[in-house]
Design an enzyme around this catalytic site. Structure first.
Site, PDB file in Angstrom:
ATOM      1  N   ASP A   1      -2.365  -2.416  -5.837  1.00  0.00           N
ATOM      2  CA  ASP A   1      -1.720  -1.615  -4.799  1.00  0.00           C
ATOM      3  C   ASP A   1      -1.595  -0.147  -5.173  1.00  0.00           C
ATOM      4  O   ASP A   1      -0.508   0.319  -5.499  1.00  0.00           O
ATOM      5  CB  ASP A   1      -0.325  -2.189  -4.494  1.00  0.00           C
ATOM      6  CG  ASP A   1       0.325  -1.562  -3.268  1.00  0.00           C
ATOM      7  OD1 ASP A   1      -0.378  -0.901  -2.495  1.00  0.00           O
ATOM      8  OD2 ASP A   1       1.538  -1.750  -3.080  1.00  0.00           O
TER       9      ASP A   1
ATOM     10  N   GLU B   1       2.466   7.441  -3.091  1.00  0.00           N
ATOM     11  CA  GLU B   1       3.477   6.387  -3.099  1.00  0.00           C
ATOM     12  C   GLU B   1       3.906   6.004  -4.510  1.00  0.00           C
ATOM     13  O   GLU B   1       5.083   5.760  -4.762  1.00  0.00           O
ATOM     14  CB  GLU B   1       2.945   5.162  -2.357  1.00  0.00           C
ATOM     15  CG  GLU B   1       3.891   3.978  -2.352  1.00  0.00           C
ATOM     16  CD  GLU B   1       3.347   2.782  -1.601  1.00  0.00           C
ATOM     17  OE1 GLU B   1       4.006   1.725  -1.611  1.00  0.00           O
ATOM     18  OE2 GLU B   1       2.247   2.883  -1.001  1.00  0.00           O
TER      19      GLU B   1
ATOM     20  N   GLU C   1       2.251  -9.302   3.774  1.00  0.00           N
ATOM     21  CA  GLU C   1       3.610  -8.755   3.744  1.00  0.00           C
ATOM     22  C   GLU C   1       4.393  -9.090   5.023  1.00  0.00           C
ATOM     23  O   GLU C   1       5.114  -8.265   5.565  1.00  0.00           O
ATOM     24  CB  GLU C   1       3.573  -7.239   3.522  1.00  0.00           C
ATOM     25  CG  GLU C   1       2.982  -6.844   2.191  1.00  0.00           C
ATOM     26  CD  GLU C   1       3.067  -5.352   1.926  1.00  0.00           C
ATOM     27  OE1 GLU C   1       3.377  -4.979   0.773  1.00  0.00           O
ATOM     28  OE2 GLU C   1       2.809  -4.565   2.857  1.00  0.00           O
TER      29      GLU C   1
END
Length: 715
Positions: free
Chosen positions: A379, A407, A306
């Site tokens: 993820d 999340e 990332e």
């Protein structure tokens, strides 16, 4: 007894007028008065011999006294003589009294385990809490307190425990400016606080006590997307202050570091891990850290992921980068936790990339390097298969990483008890060494005789008064710690512990709340991403549904369309042999099972297969109808949880009841939002009607697609 009756009358009429509201600040360590029948079981244990020792022993002793004062409404009487005491706690108990089986039991405890045992000395019944270390005394004391909190009988005890993982860490994704990445409970408890350190000491001690109570022994204080400034002397001094405070609770501090720190703050030409000047810089920096923090745990590193810098920037491997840091830490006993969360715009299936990059490096990492692997291959989704990296690196310790912060599961708005998710992963069979080679056994040292065993959880902690934003999100912090200590524990047993410790022993309260908790995660999966769908959330905020999102110039694997592949022909990501062939990364018989839609578990079928809308499921329904029923069932479950909670009014304090009730209303409303957004959008491809017996959607698709997400709306 007369005095107690007077106190009871006062508590009924006067104390409610002056009592502080229940805010959740005390977590599961409320130590409220126990029911009379439980108090009677422990009434003979006020006389205690607590062997003197270190600061760790002292905090254990103070905790036990605090617990008795709260739960038994009377402080302890500490004795110097074990024969005058009914509860004996210490490392040297076996040297002071002959207790059958204690020495043998202690041999099974290792360095952090403990024994809680019933015994007789001179014809008098005693309870013994003993261990081989001060840390073991700390954990044994908290275990005894937990017995009291949950109402377990103190009769005929013979408990022998030691942790399944050596290193049991929280990872705080906290930034130095005080914000928290993927944090939904306020700003960082560590950084950029206006209050001075001394005024916050009690707050930090509550954090330390909570972690010690469940056996967490390490904490990473800053974000994996690390600011290089964390390695400057000023911040090292701040880490040292936190280390001093946490040390008595057997908690080591760790630091996330930026791989390019030598160039950014060290003034070097670059950060090439094979250049001697760079290697020396890290050695000097590590020496500086250990001068202030002698028991510093080590580094957590996110590299070449990332946009973060890493060794591949210089044509080097992950092993070469990790080993450079490992060499600097090795003389001090420090470790490197090197994250395997990597993906690049290679065009290959993102789910395959961690395996492709790390498995070929097995055996090349130094002994003090641990590769930290997310529980699933993409993820932290509401449901994923386990990462195929587990079990595939026989010569490299792997550290399983769970996400406690929600999340992708509704932030701190949605009640989602995550122990079932963690158990689902830990108990998954990898078959790498035949049947029974579970993910847990490939990481805890049971199968591969590796130097370290470790587990990590991305923390959900912030400055909110109740620590986690949602009162029930506290259960996920608690459950993670309990499973890190003993991954064989059952999710429902952990939930019952937490409910009794946090709310009430009343069965009419415990059972309905247990029911809510145990069905909550599956409810979220159903109204968000059923049947193996994944990453349907908004690409930037990861909160609400945006399966239609298409951002020009954005990387494809950041967008929901990459994952659901909906078209007039069907839906799902083809990871079979005819697709990306991600199934190849799993051992047999999983490889063949996942490869065939007829044998693939249906809760993962769209993870591994792109199927036509009229594909017949095992229920006899078409895929489209099955998808509809799952989405509607998720909404029904959210409504049921809300109704079950509403019926509990008056059984706990009004403050926490109202807070949870408000959150459940949000969750139910947003479950409908998720259902309608996904089904109405997918219907544009399937062209098939929603089954007539289901209620009509409450929204209009165009209206939903134009909805601008407000990052503050979930509060």
């Amino acid at each position: 007894m007369r005095f107690k009756k007077i106190l009871l009358i006062l508590s009924m009429f006067i104390i409610p007028l002056i009592a502080f509201p229940e805010t959740g600040e005390r977590l599961w360590m409320r130590y409220s008065p126990l029911p009379d029948d439980v108090q009677s079981r422990y009434a003979g244990l006020f006389s205690v011999y607590f062997e003197p020792g270190s600061s760790t022993v002292n905090v254990a002793k103070d905790e036990l006294n605090k617990a008795f004062r709260g739960m038994m409404e009377e402080g302890l009487q500490f004795q110097d003589n074990i024969r005058k005491s009914s509860l004996l706690i210490g490392k040297g108990i076996s040297r002071k009294a002959e207790i059958e089986g204690l020495e043998e039991a202690l041999k099974k405890c290792g360095s952090e385990g403990y024994v809680i045992k019933s015994a007789e000395i001179d014809g008098r019944k005693k309870i013994i809490v003993s261990a081989n270390s001060d840390a073991g005394i700390l954990y044994g004391t908290f275990a005894f307190i937990r017995m009291m909190q949950t109402g377990r009988s103190p009769e005929d005890l013979n408990i022998i425990e030691k942790p399944e993982y050596d290193l049991r860490l929280l990872n705080h994704w906290d930034n130095l400016d005080g914000t928290v990445e993927r944090g939904y409970a306020g700003h960082s408890i560590w950084w950029n606080r206006k209050k001075d350190y001394d005024s916050l000491k009690e707050h930090y001690q509550t954090y330390a006590r909570a972690n010690a109570s469940v056996g967490i022994n390490g904490t990473v204080l800053n974000n994996v997307n690390a600011d290089p400034q964390v390695l400057t002397h000023d911040y090292i001094e701040k880490f040292a202050r936190f280390a001093d405070l946490l040390r008595p609770y057997n908690i080591k501090v760790y630091m996330s570091v930026n791989f390019s720190s030598p160039a950014i703050i060290g003034g070097l030409e670059d950060s090439d891990p094979l250049r001697e000047e760079v290697r020396q810089w890290w050695k000097q920096k590590v020496a500086e850290i250990y001068e202030l923090i002698p028991d510093f745990g080590g580094f957590l590193v996110k590299a070449n992921s990332e946009g973060q810098p890493g060794p591949q920037d210089y044509g080097r491997t992950h092993a070469e980068g990790a080993n450079m840091m490992a060499e600097a830490l090795e003389p001090y006993g420090g470790i490197v936790m090197w994250r395997a969360f990597v993906y690049s715009p290679s065009g290959d299936d993102r789910a395959k990339q961690a395996y492709n990059e790390f498995v070929p490096l097995d055996g090349e990492f130094h002994e003090n390097v641990i590769v930290q692997v997310k529980n699933g291959p993409v993820d932290f989704q509401p449901r994923e298969p386990f990462s195929p990296v587990f079990g595939a690196m026989e010569h490299t310790p792997l550290m399983i990483e769970f996400q406690i912060t929600q999340e992708y599961l509704g932030f701190s708005d949605h009640l989602a008890y995550l122990a079932p998710l963690q158990k689902e992963c830990l108990e998954s069979d990898t078959y790498v060494n035949g049947p029974g080679s579970t993910v847990a056994k490939t990481t805890d040292g049971s199968i591969f005789n590796q130097t370290h065993s470790a587990i990590a959880g991305v923390a959900n902690i912030g400055r909110d008064t109740n620590w986690t934003g949602h009162h029930f999100a506290q259960a996920n912090w608690y459950a993670y710690g309990r499973l890190a200590w003993d991954h064989t524990l059952a999710a429902d047993d952990i939930a019952v512990e937490w409910v009794k410790m946090t709310f009430s022993h009343e069965p009419d309260f415990v059972q309905p709340v247990l029911n809510i908790m145990m069905r909550s995660r599956e409810a979220v999966v159903n109204y968000m991403t059923p049947l193996g769908l994944h990453h349907l959330m908004g690409w930037s905020h990861h909160y609400g549904p945006e399966p239609w999102t298409d951002i020009e110039d954005a990387r494809p694997d950041w967008l929901p369309r990459y994952y659901h592949n909906a078209s007039e022909y069907g839906i799902g990501f083809d990871r079979s042999e005819s697709g990306s062939n991600a199934v190849e990364q799993y051992s047999e018989p999983l490889r063949s099972m996942f490869n065939n839609p007829g044998t693939c578990p249906e809760n993962l079928i769209l993870w591994f297969h792109h199927l036509p809308w009229d594909y017949r499921m095992s229920s006899g329904l078409t895929l489209w109808d099955e998808l509809c029923y799952h989405y509607y069932h998720g909404v029904d479950e959210a409504r049921l949880m809300q109704k079950q909670w509403d019926r509990l009014a008056g059984m706990i304090d009004r403050e926490r009841f109202d807070h949870v009730q408000h959150k459940l209303k949000i969750q139910t409303r947003e479950a409908v939002w998720w259902r309608d957004a996904c089904l109405l959008y997918f219907q544009t491809f399937s062209g098939m009607p929603i089954p007539h017996e289901l209620e009509r959607p409450e929204h209009d698709l165009e209206e939903l697609m134009e909805l601008e997400f407000d990052m503050t709306h979930h509060n």
